[in-house]
Write an enzyme that holds these catalytic residues in place. Sequence first.
Site, PDB file in Angstrom:
ATOM      1  N   ASN A   7      -7.603 -10.073  10.475  1.00 46.72           N
ATOM      2  CA  ASN A   7      -7.726  -8.633  10.665  1.00 46.72           C
ATOM      3  C   ASN A   7      -9.146  -8.353  11.178  1.00 46.72           C
ATOM      4  O   ASN A   7     -10.095  -8.386  10.397  1.00 46.72           O
ATOM      5  CB  ASN A   7      -7.462  -7.920   9.332  1.00 46.72           C
ATOM      6  CG  ASN A   7      -7.461  -6.415   9.482  1.00 46.72           C
ATOM      7  OD1 ASN A   7      -7.752  -5.888  10.551  1.00 46.72           O
ATOM      8  ND2 ASN A   7      -7.146  -5.724   8.406  1.00 46.72           N
ATOM      9  N   ARG A  88      -3.623  -9.030  13.242  1.00 51.60           N
ATOM     10  CA  ARG A  88      -3.197  -7.637  13.058  1.00 51.60           C
ATOM     11  C   ARG A  88      -3.732  -6.812  14.235  1.00 51.60           C
ATOM     12  O   ARG A  88      -4.914  -6.901  14.580  1.00 51.60           O
ATOM     13  CB  ARG A  88      -3.787  -7.101  11.765  1.00 51.60           C
ATOM     14  CG  ARG A  88      -3.496  -5.633  11.591  1.00 51.60           C
ATOM     15  CD  ARG A  88      -4.510  -4.988  10.696  1.00 51.60           C
ATOM     16  NE  ARG A  88      -4.216  -3.587  10.563  1.00 51.60           N
ATOM     17  CZ  ARG A  88      -5.136  -2.658  10.341  1.00 51.60           C
ATOM     18  NH1 ARG A  88      -6.404  -2.995  10.263  1.00 51.60           N
ATOM     19  NH2 ARG A  88      -4.795  -1.405  10.228  1.00 51.60           N
ATOM     20  N   HIS A 177      -0.330   1.964   9.570  1.00 50.64           N
ATOM     21  CA  HIS A 177       0.009   1.280   8.309  1.00 50.64           C
ATOM     22  C   HIS A 177       1.426   0.696   8.339  1.00 50.64           C
ATOM     23  O   HIS A 177       2.020   0.453   7.282  1.00 50.64           O
ATOM     24  CB  HIS A 177      -0.048   2.232   7.094  1.00 50.64           C
ATOM     25  CG  HIS A 177      -1.416   2.740   6.770  1.00 50.64           C
ATOM     26  ND1 HIS A 177      -1.637   4.021   6.330  1.00 50.64           N
ATOM     27  CD2 HIS A 177      -2.623   2.149   6.827  1.00 50.64           C
ATOM     28  CE1 HIS A 177      -2.932   4.197   6.122  1.00 50.64           C
ATOM     29  NE2 HIS A 177      -3.548   3.068   6.419  1.00 50.64           N
ATOM     30  N   ARG A 236     -11.055  11.581   6.075  1.00 52.95           N
ATOM     31  CA  ARG A 236     -10.318  12.285   7.146  1.00 52.95           C
ATOM     32  C   ARG A 236      -9.597  13.502   6.587  1.00 52.95           C
ATOM     33  O   ARG A 236      -9.087  13.460   5.471  1.00 52.95           O
ATOM     34  CB  ARG A 236      -9.283  11.343   7.768  1.00 52.95           C
ATOM     35  CG  ARG A 236      -9.880  10.397   8.775  1.00 52.95           C
ATOM     36  CD  ARG A 236      -8.835   9.425   9.280  1.00 52.95           C
ATOM     37  NE  ARG A 236      -9.164   8.079   8.875  1.00 52.95           N
ATOM     38  CZ  ARG A 236      -8.304   7.078   8.809  1.00 52.95           C
ATOM     39  NH1 ARG A 236      -7.041   7.250   9.107  1.00 52.95           N
ATOM     40  NH2 ARG A 236      -8.694   5.877   8.441  1.00 52.95           N
ATOM     41  N   GLU A 379      -0.502  -6.841   3.336  1.00 50.31           N
ATOM     42  CA  GLU A 379      -0.386  -6.862   4.804  1.00 50.31           C
ATOM     43  C   GLU A 379      -0.679  -8.256   5.356  1.00 50.31           C
ATOM     44  O   GLU A 379      -0.063  -8.695   6.317  1.00 50.31           O
ATOM     45  CB  GLU A 379      -1.361  -5.839   5.411  1.00 50.31           C
ATOM     46  CG  GLU A 379      -0.903  -4.412   5.164  1.00 50.31           C
ATOM     47  CD  GLU A 379      -2.030  -3.395   5.252  1.00 50.31           C
ATOM     48  OE1 GLU A 379      -2.908  -3.407   4.366  1.00 50.31           O
ATOM     49  OE2 GLU A 379      -2.025  -2.582   6.188  1.00 50.31           O
TER      50      GLU A 379
END
Length: 393
Positions: A7, A88, A177, A236, A379
């Site tokens: 990643n 990823r 996601h 955010r 993940e």
Amino acid sequence: MKIMSINAGSSSLKFSLFDMTTENVLISGLFERIGIEGGSYTLKYNGEKIKVEEELPDHSVAVKILLEKLIELQVIKNLEEIQGVGHRIVHGGDKYTESVMVTDEVVNDIIKFSDFAPLHNPAHAICIKAFREVLPNTPMVVVFDTAFHQTIEKARYLYPVPYKWYEEYHVRKYGAHGTSHRYIAIKLSEELKKDNLNIISCHLGNGGSITAIRNGKCVDTSMGFTPHAGIMMGTRSGDIDVSIVPYVMEKEGKSATEIMNDLNKKSGFLGISELSSDSRDIEKGIKEGNEKCILAEEMFVNSVVKYIAQYYVLLGRVDAICFTAGIGENSPETRLDIIEKLAPLGIKMDIEKNNIRGEFAKISTDDSSVSVYVLPTNEELMIAKDTMNIINR
Ligand code: AMP
């Protein structure tokens, strides 16, 4: 079979090396401040954590150090033992609906989709190139975070804006996601030994998104054209009225980029609490009676509840609501606040069962209209599994 899961960010590289027979992580680590002064890397191996300060001028250097360390620590005897590398990728545009083998065309597409993910996609391409240089004969796979959401139907992924924006500029919902939500769908099915599950997957971390899943396929998701949309997050804002942007631009004499920076990095938990983006600090603040922390938590919970309720109606039949990621896995308080607000739907929390962190558990009462679960996401394992499956195909 040993598979490496990668990643990469613009200045970081996270990795896990899996033994796919047991699905155990043999070694994992993080390279930080790549291309920035003060580089370092951390390796987790055999229950130990090693941190080394070393300048990392670019991703190639980080990849070389990583592979040398694997041999030095005798995790592998030679590089041929790594039978696949899975990367990823944050954005696969509307072209990639599943993970694929790395080719020159795929790398060019990743660069092409940089418009949608300017911080991430270029870094992914650089990192793939670095791995291909040192492991030229090792098969590599890319796993797109947007791919899982490609089953959303057009009436849900389009925005009600001039159609030309979609046709010419590809303005539409892409979501994010996806690898985590897909893992949740597969793993929950395995744990419950049931197919055809309808799930509302709540990935609540520093970034957060809610996804409606029908029979393993995504029907809708809260993130949008970018990961900015949807629920309130650590820094955010999530969904807001777009008119706020030009209004504050004028008030503060700021550019659109500066306002976007405020909405991305200075909003959410941080913006409202004026204290921290980390939910642990917010929880501490709540215990101390900090009113802005109490307000931030209530706003966060409201935004999550809004999406769960919306997806409850969309799915018609819901078999499971599933909490995952940092907050979802570790905060019984936030989970309880959310489920309590879903009482009108007959959803009920078992307070004792909810008192767990980071493990799979059913946390609703037996008479709850929908079963609620905590399920840690993984993940990295999803990336490694995709890589193995595609290589073996
Ligand atoms: P993630 O992006 O999935 O790493 O999640 C980060 C968020 O999870 C932060 O807001 C953390 O405060 C929160 N988090 C992580 N660990 C815990 C914990 N043990 N208790 C409460 N929140 C946690």
